[in-house]
Design a protein around this motif. Structure first.
Motif, mmCIF file in Angstrom:
data_model
loop_
_atom_site.group_PDB
_atom_site.id
_atom_site.type_symbol
_atom_site.label_atom_id
_atom_site.label_comp_id
_atom_site.label_asym_id
_atom_site.label_seq_id
_atom_site.Cartn_x
_atom_site.Cartn_y
_atom_site.Cartn_z
ATOM 1 N N LEU A 159 -106.080 -11.989 -117.088
ATOM 2 C CA LEU A 159 -106.192 -10.597 -116.656
ATOM 3 C C LEU A 159 -107.624 -10.100 -116.509
ATOM 4 C CD1 LEU A 159 -103.205 -8.797 -118.375
ATOM 5 C CD2 LEU A 159 -103.365 -9.879 -116.138
ATOM 6 N N ASP A 160 -108.533 -10.594 -117.323
ATOM 7 C CA ASP A 160 -109.918 -10.139 -117.175
ATOM 8 C C ASP A 160 -110.510 -10.562 -115.832
ATOM 9 O OD1 ASP A 160 -109.920 -8.869 -119.572
ATOM 10 O OD2 ASP A 160 -110.932 -10.476 -120.680
ATOM 11 N N ALA A 161 -109.918 -11.616 -115.244
ATOM 12 C CA ALA A 161 -110.433 -12.109 -113.963
ATOM 13 C C ALA A 161 -109.724 -11.478 -112.768
ATOM 14 C CB ALA A 161 -110.284 -13.636 -113.898
ATOM 15 N N VAL A 162 -108.668 -10.686 -113.030
ATOM 16 C CA VAL A 162 -107.932 -10.034 -111.937
ATOM 17 C C VAL A 162 -108.639 -8.732 -111.607
ATOM 18 C CG1 VAL A 162 -105.739 -9.008 -111.227
ATOM 19 C CG2 VAL A 162 -105.753 -11.099 -112.601
ATOM 20 N N THR A 163 -109.364 -8.735 -110.514
ATOM 21 C CA THR A 163 -110.129 -7.559 -110.117
ATOM 22 C C THR A 163 -109.441 -6.818 -108.980
ATOM 23 O OG1 THR A 163 -111.382 -8.806 -108.475
ATOM 24 C CG2 THR A 163 -112.257 -8.768 -110.730
ATOM 25 N N GLN A 164 -109.865 -5.591 -108.758
ATOM 26 C CA GLN A 164 -109.331 -4.808 -107.651
ATOM 27 C C GLN A 164 -109.620 -5.504 -106.326
ATOM 28 O OE1 GLN A 164 -107.506 -2.010 -108.082
ATOM 29 N NE2 GLN A 164 -107.124 -1.813 -105.878
ATOM 30 N N GLU A 165 -110.783 -6.128 -106.210
ATOM 31 C CA GLU A 165 -111.147 -6.811 -104.969
ATOM 32 C C GLU A 165 -110.210 -7.984 -104.703
ATOM 33 O OE1 GLU A 165 -114.970 -9.103 -102.935
ATOM 34 O OE2 GLU A 165 -115.066 -8.434 -105.017
ATOM 35 N N LYS A 166 -109.947 -8.811 -105.734
ATOM 36 C CA LYS A 166 -109.015 -9.931 -105.560
ATOM 37 C C LYS A 166 -107.622 -9.416 -105.223
ATOM 38 C CE LYS A 166 -111.212 -13.266 -108.707
ATOM 39 N NZ LYS A 166 -111.008 -14.060 -109.949
ATOM 40 N N PHE A 167 -107.239 -8.358 -105.895
ATOM 41 C CA PHE A 167 -105.939 -7.748 -105.643
ATOM 42 C C PHE A 167 -105.802 -7.366 -104.176
ATOM 43 C CE2 PHE A 167 -103.826 -3.565 -105.258
ATOM 44 C CZ PHE A 167 -102.526 -3.914 -105.577
ATOM 45 N N GLU A 168 -106.813 -6.746 -103.632
ATOM 46 C CA GLU A 168 -106.738 -6.278 -102.255
ATOM 47 C C GLU A 168 -106.731 -7.438 -101.264
ATOM 48 O OE1 GLU A 168 -110.006 -3.598 -102.056
ATOM 49 O OE2 GLU A 168 -108.981 -2.001 -103.181
ATOM 50 N N VAL A 169 -107.511 -8.493 -101.531
ATOM 51 C CA VAL A 169 -107.521 -9.652 -100.636
ATOM 52 C C VAL A 169 -106.165 -10.350 -100.639
ATOM 53 C CG1 VAL A 169 -108.476 -11.964 -100.269
ATOM 54 C CG2 VAL A 169 -110.011 -10.042 -100.739
ATOM 55 N N GLN A 170 -105.607 -10.537 -101.828
ATOM 56 C CA GLN A 170 -104.311 -11.220 -101.905
ATOM 57 C C GLN A 170 -103.187 -10.353 -101.358
ATOM 58 O OE1 GLN A 170 -103.875 -14.470 -102.445
ATOM 59 N NE2 GLN A 170 -106.120 -14.392 -102.451
ATOM 60 N N ARG A 171 -103.334 -9.048 -101.449
ATOM 61 C CA ARG A 171 -102.348 -8.167 -100.827
ATOM 62 C C ARG A 171 -102.338 -8.405 -99.317
ATOM 63 N NH1 ARG A 171 -102.664 -2.088 -102.577
ATOM 64 N NH2 ARG A 171 -104.752 -2.275 -101.696
ATOM 65 N N GLU A 172 -103.502 -8.582 -98.731
ATOM 66 C CA GLU A 172 -103.556 -8.887 -97.306
ATOM 67 C C GLU A 172 -102.955 -10.257 -97.014
ATOM 68 O OE1 GLU A 172 -104.417 -6.717 -94.892
ATOM 69 O OE2 GLU A 172 -104.401 -5.384 -96.639
ATOM 70 N N THR A 173 -103.196 -11.217 -97.900
ATOM 71 C CA THR A 173 -102.625 -12.548 -97.712
ATOM 72 C C THR A 173 -101.101 -12.499 -97.743
ATOM 73 O OG1 THR A 173 -104.567 -13.579 -98.725
ATOM 74 C CG2 THR A 173 -102.570 -14.908 -98.593
ATOM 75 N N VAL A 174 -100.554 -11.715 -98.676
ATOM 76 C CA VAL A 174 -99.099 -11.578 -98.753
ATOM 77 C C VAL A 174 -98.567 -10.914 -97.486
ATOM 78 C CG1 VAL A 174 -97.219 -10.416 -99.964
ATOM 79 C CG2 VAL A 174 -99.015 -11.562 -101.258
ATOM 80 N N LYS A 175 -99.275 -9.925 -96.968
ATOM 81 C CA LYS A 175 -98.852 -9.297 -95.715
ATOM 82 C C LYS A 175 -98.840 -10.330 -94.587
ATOM 83 C CE LYS A 175 -100.631 -4.663 -96.784
ATOM 84 N NZ LYS A 175 -101.629 -3.634 -96.425
#
Length: 949
Positions: A159-175
């Motif tokens: 969890l310490d490595a889960v950043t908002q930036e990674k979240f947003e990039v992977q959200r685009e990948t899922v899309k």
């Protein structure tokens, strides 16, 4: 029909390796915090995957399976959480975390998980369904500790490595994944719409596993972290390790890396929730498809319910291949191009699904098809269950289970699934019993209980503007989704769990000595009729796999009749002069054998898989297919008509359009420019006499190649092959040249696909023909860091950094006559121009600046440590041996290649990059919405040429 996972076996398989008593004897590991649960050993006459089961004090379940047949290990970590445990309005979290788990953790850098596994010579992936999420790696045995370190770090230190930036990039990948797999695919939203109508609002199966994008858009990174903390504790996980392992050493490593990870919240088994309907629910949608489709879904039971097995048998009778009632009533008479029945089961609920696509020539709409399906159900009620129905299902069960044991991954995944969903890795025999004990009366009972007179969701999917084809006017609208307010989870709401260790987790474990991998021993022979045989013995399972390659492929035909070999293959899969297609299918099913004939560029391929005890009977049927095809006019008309409909339907798929246009542009006006399956125009040119003439000319044994992987010894294999003695003759030799075209390079060819959710991109040129140790192979090595691995420059840029695509790649492909360099991706429609910019940047930068020292080391390690995975399964061995036979190689070519990998210099690679990656020599194909894309692409400075296929 369902693919069986638990078939009937009468004796211990070779994979069991030993015959001992079964018992829960105490294991003497003496490792603090490790609790022995049971040991299950092989037993004569019983179906067992031997294992030992342990738990750690934090609740982690550990299952170990020893299999020293190959120097590799498979590690599977399964979490008992899928989309079925998400909250209403927060869909897609389980699948999203499948992505996030590969994005680095406290001691593993961004993208490092992929890099370490690939560099170790391994493969990996993760999958999510409604009920579980699993992560798995297959690697050389010396890499086990590193894999455990990786899995433990993301279980306990993510969890310490889960950043908002990674979240947003992977959200685009899922899309992008949703766009590629659902929104941009014909019929892609079918299951999503049916589930909305079948299950009540709020039911965990009422939303898709991938989730709704509006849910992911609404939440923040802390909502995802809260989901992880709820479900990703060790007490909700099972780690299963199989392969060439030492039990005590492995458990010591598991304890070291996982033992200190704190428990998560307690997890109860979910409540079974089969759907119930009080009336038929009719729903429909328009889609960018060529053929309409009807889909009828009846709610039934839940997985491993006592009625699941007889419902599976019922699905086989109604829609399982050429012997089924729907095939007879819809496909055989050309009322439909496709019809099938399935009974997929999940932890909370199962559904019984009937599907059909009407044939345009039949003049039937979906209401007509529904009537025929319902009449077929009445016909079954009168017909009842026949002896062969049960024989076929049980034979299929047996065969599929044994095939599943051909790899350590197959055995590990079976153990992991059984533990996760039943708490008993050794659930095999219970599963076997429930299928073996199915009676005719059981099948009739479940038909009367769940199908006859019951209600279903009836879904119509029709081409845009063709609502007149639907089965019935919609009478159901799903309730509006309950959408929660803005996310309320903040960082302060999270209660993190931290492990305390007495070692430094930041240190990557070193790999042990790489175990030697022996190339399979093989023998070679040419039969009296000219068939070249290359065979190897594999004793892990009592199976025989064969690949017969007859020199009668696509390249042997005229371009005006492209698709002829595909039609010939279809006819060889039909009736013989001795048996109808249905009788042939029935005989193969009762043997638990599969025989599939298919075309390729150079060969007509016959793929054969059989239990060795049935190989002689199976080959007798293969011989009959090859020597005595009936060539019945009505069967030809049906196959030709279906092929034409398939060719038209293919044009709805962006990937097909891109690949076809790309091939046409990079070939001259010859057969290679056209798809093997043919086009609407070329298929119309083909007559049954054309197929017969080609068969008489070309389907001959001389110079055919037969690759064999069997547990039989050489003499027994030779005796088995005597069945082909009466097959004689020699076909014409292939005479073809594939000159480079005069197509304009350095431009973009734009193929229109209206309102495409994604654009398909192909960038490339004609390149080297295939070789094994020469420049073509060396160019494969050169491309590896550019686009040949997950963590290649192209994929990291377009997927991981920019979120433009679900995956991007580049590579060389070739046969003896022509080759290509191709970079490709399916990208977000609104990122088409940006994606081309990034492709060009990466290719040009690599051609100009070359490979880095780190990339060279990575490439060497990744490729030279793959050997343990090359020869594990019969399928892998078939591919390896086929390469040897095709190129007349000595097995020593493996050593020669390894030496090339080890010794190729950065200078050599950079020279190849400069030579083969000049963008001015390449063209681009883009498939997407022309109105939107053309001005954007022209703004990049390219000449954009409209193109159609």
């Amino acid at each position: 029909m369902k693919k069986w996972t638990m078939p009937l076996l009468l004796s211990c398989l070779a994979a069991c390796q030993q015959t001992t008593d079964n018992g829960n004897t105490q294991n003497n590991l003496n490792i603090a915090g490790v609790n022995f649960v049971e040991q299950v050993k092989a037993q004569t006459g019983k179906t067992v995957i031997p294992y030992q089961k342990f738990t750690l004090d934090n609740g982690l379940t550990v299952i170990l399976h020893q299999d020293a047949s190959d120097p590799l290990v498979h590690v599977d970590v399964t979490y008992h959480v899928g989309s079925g445990r998400e909250e209403l309005g927060k869909s897609g979290f389980a699948h999203f975390f499948e992505h996030m788990m590969f994005q680095g953790s406290e001691n593993v850098g961004d993208e490092q998980h992929f890099k370490l596994v690939t560099e170790a010579g391994g493969t990996m992936n993760g999958t999510t369904n409604s009920d579980r999420t699993n992560y798995f790696q297959t690697v050389p045995a010396n890499q086990l500790e590193k894999m455990l370190w990786l899995e433990a770090d993301r279980m306990g230190f993510l969890l310490d490595a889960v950043t908002q930036e990674k979240f947003e990039v992977q959200r685009e990948t899922v899309k992008n994944e949703r766009g590629q797999r659902i929104d941009n695919r014909p019929y892609g939203r079918l299951n999503e719409r049916v589930s909305q109508a079948l299950y009540p609002a709020g039911h965990p199966y009422s939303w898709p596993v991938i989730g709704y994008m509006e849910d992911l858009n609404r939440v923040n990174v802390n909502d995802l972290k809260a989901f992880f903390l709820r479900w990703y504790g060790p007490n909700n996980a099972t780690i299963t390790i199989g392969g060439d392992i030492d039990v005590k050493q492995t458990m010591a490593l598991v304890k070291k890396y996982f033992g200190s990870i704190p428990r998560g919240p307690e997890v109860d088994m979910p409540e079974k929730k089969p759907a119930t309907l009080t009336a038929d629910r009719y729903i429909s949608m328009e889609d960018n498809v060529h053929l309409p489709l009807i889909y009828m879904s009846y709610p039934t039971v839940s997985v491993r319910h006592e009625d699941e097995a007889p419902l599976d048998v019922l699905s086989s009778i109604l829609g399982g291949g050429k012997t089924s009632l729907l095939y007879k009533n819809l496909v055989k008479n050309q009322i439909a191009v496709q019809a099938s029945v399935s009974h997929p089961c999940a932890e909370l609920a199962c559904t019984f699904n009937l599907l059909a696509l009407p044939h345009p020539v039949s003049g039937k709409n979906l209401a007509d098809i529904e009537t025929i399906i319902r009449d077929t159900l009445k016909e079954f009620e009168q017909r009842g269950v026949q002896d062969d129905d049960l024989i076929k299902v049980k034979a299929d069960m047996e065969a599929n289970f044994i095939y599943g044991l051909q790899s350590v991954a197959g055995k590990v995944s079976q153990l992991a699934a059984n533990e996760t969903f039943t708490g008993n890795p050794n659930y095999i025999e219970q599963d076997i019993a429930r299928y073996a004990n199915v009676t005719k009366e059981d099948v009739m009972r479940v038909f009367n209980t769940y199908i006859k007179g019951q209600h279903a969701v009836i879904m119509s999917v029709v081409p845009k503007g063709k609502r007149d084809l639907i089965a019935r006017v919609d009478n159901f609208t799903p309730p509006k989704r309950a959408i929660t307010g803005a996310s309320q989870t903040s960082a302060d709401d999270l209660v993190l769990r931290k492990a305390t260790d007495n070692f430094d987790r930041s240190v990557i474990p070193a790999a042990g000595a790489n175990k030697a991998v022996d190339v399979p021993s093989m023998w070679q022979k040419t039969l009296g009729n000219g068939i070249k045989v290359l065979a190897t013995q594999s004793t892990e399972t009592p199976t025989t796999s064969m690949l017969l390659r007859i020199p009668a492929g696509h390249y042997y035909t005229d371009k005006d009749k492209a698709g002829l070999v595909a039609l010939l293959a279809s006819m060889l899969n039909e009736s013989t002069t001795k048996r109808s297609a249905e009788q042939m299918s029935n005989e193969l099913d009762k043997l638990g054998a599969s025989v599939y004939i298919s075309p390729s560029d150079q060969y007509l391929n016959v793929n054969i898989n059989a239990l060795t005890k049935n190989i002689d009977a199976t080959l007798a049927l293969v011989n009959e297919k090859l020597l005595a095809p009936a060539f019945i006019e009505s069967e030809f008309a049906r196959n030709k008509s279906n092929a034409i409909q398939g060719a038209i339907n293919n044009k709805k798929d962006a990937g097909y359009l891109a690949s076809t246009a790309y091939s046409q542009l990079l070939h001259s006006d010859n057969i290679a420019a056209l798809p093997i399956s043919g086009t609407e125009t070329t298929l119309a040119n083909i007559s049954l006499n054309d197929v017969k003439a080609f068969y008489q000319q070309q389907v001959k044994p001389y110079n055919a190649q037969l690759i064999v992987v069997s547990n039989l010894e050489k003499k027994a294999v030779e005796n088995t092959l005597n069945v082909f003695n009466d097959w004689q003759g020699k076909g014409k030799e292939l005479a073809i040249t594939l000159p480079k075209p005069d197509t304009k390079m350095g431009v973009i060819y734009l193929v229109n696909k209206d309102q495409a959710a994604q654009s398909a991109i192909r960038i490339g040129k004609r390149s080297l023909t295939q070789d094994i140790t020469g420049e073509y192979y060396q160019s494969y090595l050169m491309n590896f860091p550019l686009g040949g691995a997950f963590n290649s420059r192209i994929n990291l840029n377009l997927r991981e950094d920019k979120g433009y695509t679900y995956g991007a790649r580049s590579g060389f492909s070739a046969d003896k006559f022509a080759g290509f360099f191709t970079a490709s991706a399916e990208v977000r429609a609104d990122a088409t121009d940006k994606s081309i910019v990034e492709f060009v940047k990466e290719i040009d930068r690599y051609a100009t600046s070359g490979i880095s020292r780190e990339e060279l080391t990575f490439m060497r390690n990744a490729i030279n440590q793959k050997d343990a995975l090359k020869y594990e399964t019969p399928s892998a061995k078939l591919g390896f041996l086929a390469q040897i036979l095709e190129h007349d190689l000595s097995p020593d070519f493996v050593k020669e290649r390894a030496a090339i990998v080890e010794n190729i210099s950065a200078e050599q690679i950079n020279k190849l990059a400069k030579k083969h990656l000049q963008l001015s020599e390449m063209l681009m194909v883009v498939v997407g919405d022309e109105k939107t894309l053309k001005p954007q692409l022209e703004a990049l400075g390219y000449d954009v040429i409209n193109y159609s296929i």
